[in-house]
Scaffold this active site. Structure first.
Site, mmCIF file in Angstrom:
data_model
loop_
_atom_site.group_PDB
_atom_site.id
_atom_site.type_symbol
_atom_site.label_atom_id
_atom_site.label_comp_id
_atom_site.label_asym_id
_atom_site.label_seq_id
_atom_site.Cartn_x
_atom_site.Cartn_y
_atom_site.Cartn_z
ATOM 1 N N ASN A 55 -10.669 41.269 45.999
ATOM 2 C CA ASN A 55 -10.589 40.052 46.796
ATOM 3 C C ASN A 55 -11.179 38.897 45.992
ATOM 4 O O ASN A 55 -12.138 39.072 45.243
ATOM 5 C CB ASN A 55 -11.382 40.215 48.099
ATOM 6 N N HIS A 100 -15.712 42.733 42.226
ATOM 7 C CA HIS A 100 -15.705 44.189 42.402
ATOM 8 C C HIS A 100 -14.311 44.652 42.762
ATOM 9 O O HIS A 100 -13.515 43.913 43.346
ATOM 10 C CB HIS A 100 -16.698 44.623 43.478
ATOM 11 N N MET A 101 -14.045 45.898 42.437
ATOM 12 C CA MET A 101 -12.787 46.561 42.777
ATOM 13 C C MET A 101 -13.071 47.572 43.882
ATOM 14 O O MET A 101 -13.978 48.397 43.742
ATOM 15 C CB MET A 101 -12.232 47.261 41.538
HETATM 16 P P1 AMP Z 1 -15.517 41.999 49.636
HETATM 17 O O1 AMP Z 1 -15.145 41.577 51.041
HETATM 18 O O2 AMP Z 1 -14.336 42.300 48.780
HETATM 19 O O3 AMP Z 1 -16.498 41.047 49.022
HETATM 20 O O4 AMP Z 1 -16.239 43.402 49.799
HETATM 21 C C1 AMP Z 1 -17.615 43.538 49.929
HETATM 22 C C2 AMP Z 1 -17.904 44.969 50.307
HETATM 23 O O5 AMP Z 1 -19.267 45.243 50.051
HETATM 24 C C3 AMP Z 1 -17.650 45.292 51.782
HETATM 25 O O6 AMP Z 1 -16.653 46.321 51.885
HETATM 26 C C4 AMP Z 1 -19.012 45.767 52.282
HETATM 27 O O7 AMP Z 1 -18.932 46.821 53.210
HETATM 28 C C5 AMP Z 1 -19.697 46.198 50.979
HETATM 29 N N1 AMP Z 1 -21.147 46.174 50.989
HETATM 30 C C6 AMP Z 1 -21.948 45.190 51.436
HETATM 31 N N2 AMP Z 1 -23.247 45.516 51.271
HETATM 32 C C7 AMP Z 1 -23.260 46.745 50.687
HETATM 33 C C8 AMP Z 1 -24.285 47.629 50.252
HETATM 34 N N3 AMP Z 1 -25.586 47.333 50.375
HETATM 35 N N4 AMP Z 1 -23.928 48.814 49.704
HETATM 36 C C9 AMP Z 1 -22.623 49.147 49.578
HETATM 37 N N5 AMP Z 1 -21.611 48.354 49.957
HETATM 38 C C10 AMP Z 1 -21.920 47.171 50.518
#
Ligand code: AMP
Length: 116
Positions: free
Chosen positions: A86, A99-100
């Site tokens: 995203n 991130h992927m």
């Molecule tokens: P995005 O919307 O592509 O930025 O995805 C961010 C992702 O990070 C989401 O799927 C969240 O569930 C995940 N996320 C947020 N905080 C954490 C965390 N502490 N550990 C693992 N995943 C996380």
């Protein structure tokens, strides 16, 4: 600036890391959207795809080789999976450390709902 994901990479906050090397780290998403939901992150902080530079190509290429390896290890390689990156507000990005997403373990359906 230190991102949430940098703290995970440095093991300053807990997470379930499934793979780490000199360029990338992969860990379980805290709020999984599918039976398998892994985030694969370059160890260097790149906010979004808009911030990508040529010197990031090694780390960004590594995202794919690690996606392949993790998908095999977690048993979704044969049935298939989806890789998602995203970017920015309209792209639904929540964490501004590129991130992927690797999601799989069920039929994911069409890429996007067909509505405005
Ligand atoms: P995005 O919307 O592509 O930025 O995805 C961010 C992702 O990070 C989401 O799927 C969240 O569930 C995940 N996320 C947020 N905080 C954490 C965390 N502490 N550990 C693992 N995943 C996380």
């Amino acid at each position: 600036m230190t991102t949430l994901f940098s703290k995970i990479i440095r093991r300053e906050i807990p997470s379930e890391i499934v793979y780490q090397d000199d360029l990338v780290t992969a860990f379980k998403d805290i709020n999984p959207a599918a039976p398998v939901h892994i985030l694969i992150v370059p160890n260097v902080e790149i906010a979004t795809v808009n911030d990508v530079q040529p010197e990031h190509e090694a780390a960004l290429g590594r995202l794919f080789t690690v996606a392949k390896k993790v998908a095999q290890e977690l048993g979704v390689a044969e049935d298939g999976y989806r890789l998602i990156v995203n970017c920015g507000y309209d792209g639904g990005q929540e964490v501004y450390h590129l991130h992927m997403h690797l999601v799989g373990g069920r039929r994911l359906g069409p890429l996007l709902p067909r509505k405005e």
